[in-house]
Scaffold this motif. Structure first.
Motif, PDB file in Angstrom:
ATOM      1  N   GLY A  89      15.076   8.641  46.832  1.00  0.00           N
ATOM      2  CA  GLY A  89      15.435   7.282  47.200  1.00  0.00           C
ATOM      3  C   GLY A  89      14.388   6.268  46.838  1.00  0.00           C
ATOM      4  N   GLY A  90      13.335   6.667  46.115  1.00  0.00           N
ATOM      5  CA  GLY A  90      12.301   5.727  45.713  1.00  0.00           C
ATOM      6  C   GLY A  90      12.842   4.698  44.754  1.00  0.00           C
ATOM      7  N   PRO A  91      12.194   3.558  44.646  1.00  0.00           N
ATOM      8  CA  PRO A  91      12.708   2.486  43.811  1.00  0.00           C
ATOM      9  C   PRO A  91      12.603   2.804  42.331  1.00  0.00           C
ATOM     10  CG  PRO A  91      10.518   1.931  44.613  1.00  0.00           C
ATOM     11  CD  PRO A  91      10.920   3.208  45.287  1.00  0.00           C
ATOM     12  N   GLY A  92      13.546   2.267  41.563  1.00  0.00           N
ATOM     13  CA  GLY A  92      13.439   2.334  40.114  1.00  0.00           C
ATOM     14  C   GLY A  92      12.426   1.308  39.643  1.00  0.00           C
ATOM     15  N   ALA A  93      12.197   1.308  38.340  1.00  0.00           N
ATOM     16  CA  ALA A  93      11.173   0.405  37.832  1.00  0.00           C
ATOM     17  C   ALA A  93      11.497  -0.018  36.419  1.00  0.00           C
ATOM     18  CB  ALA A  93       9.805   1.090  37.875  1.00  0.00           C
ATOM     19  N   LEU A  94      11.060  -1.225  36.079  1.00  0.00           N
ATOM     20  CA  LEU A  94      11.069  -1.723  34.716  1.00  0.00           C
ATOM     21  C   LEU A  94       9.667  -2.208  34.430  1.00  0.00           C
ATOM     22  CD1 LEU A  94      13.722  -3.935  32.968  1.00  0.00           C
ATOM     23  CD2 LEU A  94      11.295  -4.460  32.771  1.00  0.00           C
ATOM     24  N   ARG A  95       9.018  -1.579  33.452  1.00  0.00           N
ATOM     25  CA  ARG A  95       7.638  -1.923  33.129  1.00  0.00           C
ATOM     26  C   ARG A  95       7.569  -2.463  31.717  1.00  0.00           C
ATOM     27  NH1 ARG A  95       3.411   1.163  30.941  1.00  0.00           N
ATOM     28  NH2 ARG A  95       4.783   2.987  30.931  1.00  0.00           N
ATOM     29  N   VAL A  96       7.021  -3.673  31.568  1.00  0.00           N
ATOM     30  CA  VAL A  96       6.859  -4.290  30.249  1.00  0.00           C
ATOM     31  C   VAL A  96       5.613  -3.716  29.590  1.00  0.00           C
ATOM     32  CG1 VAL A  96       6.534  -6.459  28.987  1.00  0.00           C
ATOM     33  CG2 VAL A  96       8.016  -6.396  31.017  1.00  0.00           C
ATOM     34  N   THR A  97       5.768  -3.198  28.371  1.00  0.00           N
ATOM     35  CA  THR A  97       4.642  -2.584  27.658  1.00  0.00           C
ATOM     36  C   THR A  97       4.188  -3.387  26.450  1.00  0.00           C
ATOM     37  OG1 THR A  97       6.165  -1.237  26.329  1.00  0.00           O
ATOM     38  CG2 THR A  97       5.352  -0.287  28.393  1.00  0.00           C
ATOM     39  N   GLY A  98       4.890  -4.464  26.108  1.00  0.00           N
ATOM     40  CA  GLY A  98       4.484  -5.283  24.972  1.00  0.00           C
ATOM     41  C   GLY A  98       5.504  -6.371  24.712  1.00  0.00           C
ATOM     42  N   THR A  99       5.124  -7.358  23.919  1.00  0.00           N
ATOM     43  CA  THR A  99       6.033  -8.453  23.576  1.00  0.00           C
ATOM     44  C   THR A  99       5.920  -8.760  22.089  1.00  0.00           C
ATOM     45  OG1 THR A  99       4.393 -10.178  24.040  1.00  0.00           O
ATOM     46  CG2 THR A  99       5.784  -9.476  25.874  1.00  0.00           C
ATOM     47  N   GLN A 100       6.970  -9.374  21.554  1.00  0.00           N
ATOM     48  CA  GLN A 100       6.954  -9.819  20.163  1.00  0.00           C
ATOM     49  C   GLN A 100       7.917 -10.981  20.011  1.00  0.00           C
ATOM     50  OE1 GLN A 100       8.496  -5.829  18.928  1.00  0.00           O
ATOM     51  NE2 GLN A 100       9.884  -6.997  17.606  1.00  0.00           N
ATOM     52  N   ALA A 101       7.693 -11.779  18.979  1.00  0.00           N
ATOM     53  CA  ALA A 101       8.570 -12.911  18.703  1.00  0.00           C
ATOM     54  C   ALA A 101       9.801 -12.435  17.940  1.00  0.00           C
ATOM     55  CB  ALA A 101       7.820 -13.971  17.886  1.00  0.00           C
ATOM     56  N   VAL A 102      10.849 -13.245  17.977  1.00  0.00           N
ATOM     57  CA  VAL A 102      12.044 -12.980  17.179  1.00  0.00           C
ATOM     58  C   VAL A 102      11.768 -13.484  15.771  1.00  0.00           C
ATOM     59  CG1 VAL A 102      14.503 -13.423  16.922  1.00  0.00           C
ATOM     60  CG2 VAL A 102      13.510 -13.242  19.203  1.00  0.00           C
ATOM     61  N   ARG A 103      11.860 -12.609  14.796  1.00  0.00           N
ATOM     62  CA  ARG A 103      11.542 -12.982  13.418  1.00  0.00           C
ATOM     63  C   ARG A 103      12.799 -12.925  12.548  1.00  0.00           C
ATOM     64  NH1 ARG A 103       7.248  -9.704  15.026  1.00  0.00           N
ATOM     65  NH2 ARG A 103       5.248 -10.798  15.151  1.00  0.00           N
ATOM     66  N   PRO A 104      12.902 -13.889  11.586  1.00  0.00           N
ATOM     67  CA  PRO A 104      12.044 -15.064  11.439  1.00  0.00           C
ATOM     68  C   PRO A 104      12.431 -16.116  12.466  1.00  0.00           C
ATOM     69  CG  PRO A 104      13.759 -15.099   9.788  1.00  0.00           C
ATOM     70  CD  PRO A 104      13.950 -13.818  10.550  1.00  0.00           C
ATOM     71  N   GLY A 105      11.471 -16.873  12.897  1.00  0.00           N
ATOM     72  CA  GLY A 105      11.745 -17.901  13.882  1.00  0.00           C
ATOM     73  C   GLY A 105      10.462 -18.441  14.471  1.00  0.00           C
ATOM     74  N   PRO A 106      10.561 -19.508  15.294  1.00  0.00           N
ATOM     75  CA  PRO A 106       9.384 -20.095  15.923  1.00  0.00           C
ATOM     76  C   PRO A 106       8.683 -19.087  16.828  1.00  0.00           C
ATOM     77  CG  PRO A 106      11.328 -21.495  16.213  1.00  0.00           C
ATOM     78  CD  PRO A 106      11.804 -20.199  15.682  1.00  0.00           C
ATOM     79  N   GLY A 107       7.376 -19.188  16.910  1.00  0.00           N
ATOM     80  CA  GLY A 107       6.603 -18.240  17.700  1.00  0.00           C
ATOM     81  C   GLY A 107       6.680 -18.481  19.195  1.00  0.00           C
ATOM     82  N   ARG A 108       6.855 -19.745  19.621  1.00  0.00           N
ATOM     83  CA  ARG A 108       6.893 -20.053  21.051  1.00  0.00           C
ATOM     84  C   ARG A 108       8.186 -19.560  21.674  1.00  0.00           C
ATOM     85  NH1 ARG A 108       5.364 -25.102  23.523  1.00  0.00           N
ATOM     86  NH2 ARG A 108       7.569 -25.520  23.308  1.00  0.00           N
ATOM     87  N   PRO A 109       8.116 -18.870  22.823  1.00  0.00           N
ATOM     88  CA  PRO A 109       9.349 -18.370  23.443  1.00  0.00           C
ATOM     89  C   PRO A 109      10.314 -19.485  23.815  1.00  0.00           C
ATOM     90  CG  PRO A 109       7.452 -18.052  24.902  1.00  0.00           C
ATOM     91  CD  PRO A 109       6.913 -18.452  23.568  1.00  0.00           C
ATOM     92  N   GLU A 110       9.801 -20.672  24.146  1.00  0.00           N
ATOM     93  CA  GLU A 110      10.684 -21.791  24.484  1.00  0.00           C
ATOM     94  C   GLU A 110      11.523 -22.230  23.295  1.00  0.00           C
ATOM     95  OE1 GLU A 110       7.474 -21.667  24.889  1.00  0.00           O
ATOM     96  OE2 GLU A 110       6.871 -22.265  26.915  1.00  0.00           O
ATOM     97  N   ASP A 111      11.076 -21.898  22.091  1.00  0.00           N
ATOM     98  CA  ASP A 111      11.789 -22.315  20.877  1.00  0.00           C
ATOM     99  C   ASP A 111      12.580 -21.169  20.233  1.00  0.00           C
ATOM    100  OD1 ASP A 111      10.622 -24.885  21.067  1.00  0.00           O
ATOM    101  OD2 ASP A 111       8.812 -24.165  20.066  1.00  0.00           O
ATOM    102  N   GLY A 113      12.724 -17.735  21.691  1.00  0.00           N
ATOM    103  CA  GLY A 113      12.958 -16.573  22.547  1.00  0.00           C
ATOM    104  C   GLY A 113      11.841 -15.546  22.422  1.00  0.00           C
ATOM    105  N   ARG A 114      12.015 -14.411  23.075  1.00  0.00           N
ATOM    106  CA  ARG A 114      11.003 -13.357  23.050  1.00  0.00           C
ATOM    107  C   ARG A 114      11.666 -11.996  23.220  1.00  0.00           C
ATOM    108  NH1 ARG A 114       6.353 -14.295  27.229  1.00  0.00           N
ATOM    109  NH2 ARG A 114       7.738 -13.271  28.746  1.00  0.00           N
ATOM    110  N   ILE A 115      11.061 -10.991  22.602  1.00  0.00           N
ATOM    111  CA  ILE A 115      11.498  -9.609  22.764  1.00  0.00           C
ATOM    112  C   ILE A 115      10.414  -8.866  23.532  1.00  0.00           C
ATOM    113  CG2 ILE A 115      12.120  -7.465  21.597  1.00  0.00           C
ATOM    114  CD1 ILE A 115      12.937  -9.238  19.176  1.00  0.00           C
ATOM    115  N   GLU A 116      10.803  -8.213  24.609  1.00  0.00           N
ATOM    116  CA  GLU A 116       9.855  -7.439  25.408  1.00  0.00           C
ATOM    117  C   GLU A 116      10.159  -5.949  25.266  1.00  0.00           C
ATOM    118  OE1 GLU A 116       8.806 -10.725  28.881  1.00  0.00           O
ATOM    119  OE2 GLU A 116       9.942  -8.929  29.435  1.00  0.00           O
ATOM    120  N   ARG A 117       9.116  -5.185  24.990  1.00  0.00           N
ATOM    121  CA  ARG A 117       9.242  -3.725  24.991  1.00  0.00           C
ATOM    122  C   ARG A 117       9.027  -3.243  26.415  1.00  0.00           C
ATOM    123  NH1 ARG A 117       6.105  -4.979  20.715  1.00  0.00           N
ATOM    124  NH2 ARG A 117       4.190  -4.295  21.730  1.00  0.00           N
ATOM    125  N   VAL A 118       9.961  -2.449  26.919  1.00  0.00           N
ATOM    126  CA  VAL A 118       9.911  -2.044  28.321  1.00  0.00           C
ATOM    127  C   VAL A 118      10.185  -0.550  28.446  1.00  0.00           C
ATOM    128  CG1 VAL A 118      10.766  -4.333  28.998  1.00  0.00           C
ATOM    129  CG2 VAL A 118      12.370  -2.412  28.840  1.00  0.00           C
TER     130      VAL A 118
END
Length: 375
Positions: A89-111, A113-118
């Motif tokens: 009954g212990g809780p599940g988990a989602l752990r982020v292990t890294g991030t990267q930009a959507v390519r090709p595209g702007p680097g800022r997540p506000e512009d 988006g972002r991809i997170e490795r989990v």
């Protein structure tokens, strides 16, 4: 160097070219009679063919995402197997292990988006799986800070790699471009392979005494994602899509769990779980479990899902499941199981190129059916 790296492919191709040039240069010098010149010619031919074959195999693996690494290729993958949670009954988990930009595209997540490795670890099943999560630009923008975004779970085929959904099938880039063009709304993508107990192909089945793959996708994954991200908490905001084995899983999850997924899309899907050396014994004599894995049985025996939508795709030339797909559409219409749509290409094989042609329309279809919540 990894199996799918550019360096490995370039090295194999370079060795092939060098051996080819060496064969052309050395052939006249090995043209004489006797066992040693003959052995030299045979060795050059075999070495050149072996390296060229390896280079072609590496290129095909990069294109279609069959194996993620050397251990996966040789059947020694153990790092992402079944994880047993000894605290019941212990809780599940989602752990982020890294991030990267959507390519090709702007680097800022506000512009752009972002991809997170989990890494997702299930509360009820104890299964763990790596995944990629695409967050659209709106997720990071101040004016959308109370917005709960719809979610599409995206599944590969078997064996497949989650990276291929990003790098080869371009799901995040396509979702970003469609939203910018106003052809669909922003959505969160959770991208992974259905092989949650590698190297076994569980076909998204709760195997008796084995990995509970269906429960992982129906219970654990939505629970972990909702706890970590600002996403919809209603079935109207969740859909699932996949190709090949992932397509079968997507349709099955939508039919079995309309309280979780209101839309399911199967690209080049099949409609019943196979039984072969990769699956092992999935049902252990349980006839009810075996029947539930058959989507034809589901259409005939499960109650209608009036709020659900299904999408299937195939091609008239190149897909062995074309006739089955047409029959599935007719059966859904006859039984009034759910709303049914299809994408039928004139030609296209069971491969990434075909699925890339179907993904934009599939994401638009999902966007039309998945609602969102606002705080």
């Amino acid at each position: 160097m990894g199996l799918t790296s550019d360096a490995v492919l370039a090295s194999a191709a370079g060795c092939g070219l060098l051996l080819f040039a060496g064969t052309v240069w050395g052939w006249p010098r090995l043209a004489g009679p006797g066992p040693w010149p003959l052995a030299g010619r045979v060795a050059l031919l075999l070495a050149t063919q072996a390296v060229v074959f390896a280079a072609v195999g590496l290129a095909a693996n990069r294109a279609f995402g069959f194996y993620a690494g050397w251990a996966d290729l040789f059947g020694r993958e153990t790092g992402q197997g079944v994880v047993v949670d000894h605290s019941a009954g212990g809780p599940g988990a989602l752990r982020v292990t890294g991030t990267q930009a959507v390519r090709p595209g702007p680097g800022r997540p506000e512009d752009g988006g972002r991809i997170e490795r989990v890494t997702l670890t299930g509360r009820t099943t104890g299964l763990a799986s790596p995944a990629y999560v695409y967050l659209p630009p709106e997720y990071f923008q101040e004016r959308h800070r109370t917005r709960a975004f719809p979610v599409a779970v995206v599944l590969t085929g078997y064996p497949g790699t989650a990276e291929a959904l990003v790098d080869r099938l371009h799901y995040p880039r396509t979702a970003l471009e469609l939203a910018r063009e106003g052809r669909t709304g922003p959505m969160v993508l959770v991208m992974l392979r259905p092989t949650v107990a590698p190297p076994r192909d569980t076909e998204c089945v709760d195997v008796p005494g084995g990995p509970a793959a269906e429960s992982f996708f129906a219970v654990d994954l939505p629970e972990a994602v909702r706890a970590h991200y600002r996403v919809s908490r209603t079935p109207g905001g969740w859909g699932v899509v996949g190709n090949s084995t992932g397509g079968y899983c997507a349709l099955k999850l939508a039919l079995h769990h309309p309280e979780v997924y209101s839309a399911g899309a199967g690209l080049s899907a099949y409609y019943d779980a196979p039984s072969d050396p990769t699956t092992g014994d999935l049902f252990h004599g349980d006839r009810k479990l075996r029947a539930r894995a058959d989507l034809w049985w589901c259409l005939d025996n499960l109650p209608p899902r009036p709020g659900s939508s299904l999408l299937v795709t195939s091609s008239k030339s190149g897909e062995s499941g074309y006739k089955d797909t047409l029959a599935f559409v007719e059966r859904v219409k006859e039984k009034k199981t759910a709303r049914i749509s299809s994408i039928i290409l004139e030609s296209g094989g069971h491969n990434f190129h075909t699925w890339r042609r179907e993904i934009p329309a599939t994401l638009r279809w999902l966007g039309e059916r998945l609602g969102e919540e606002r705080g």
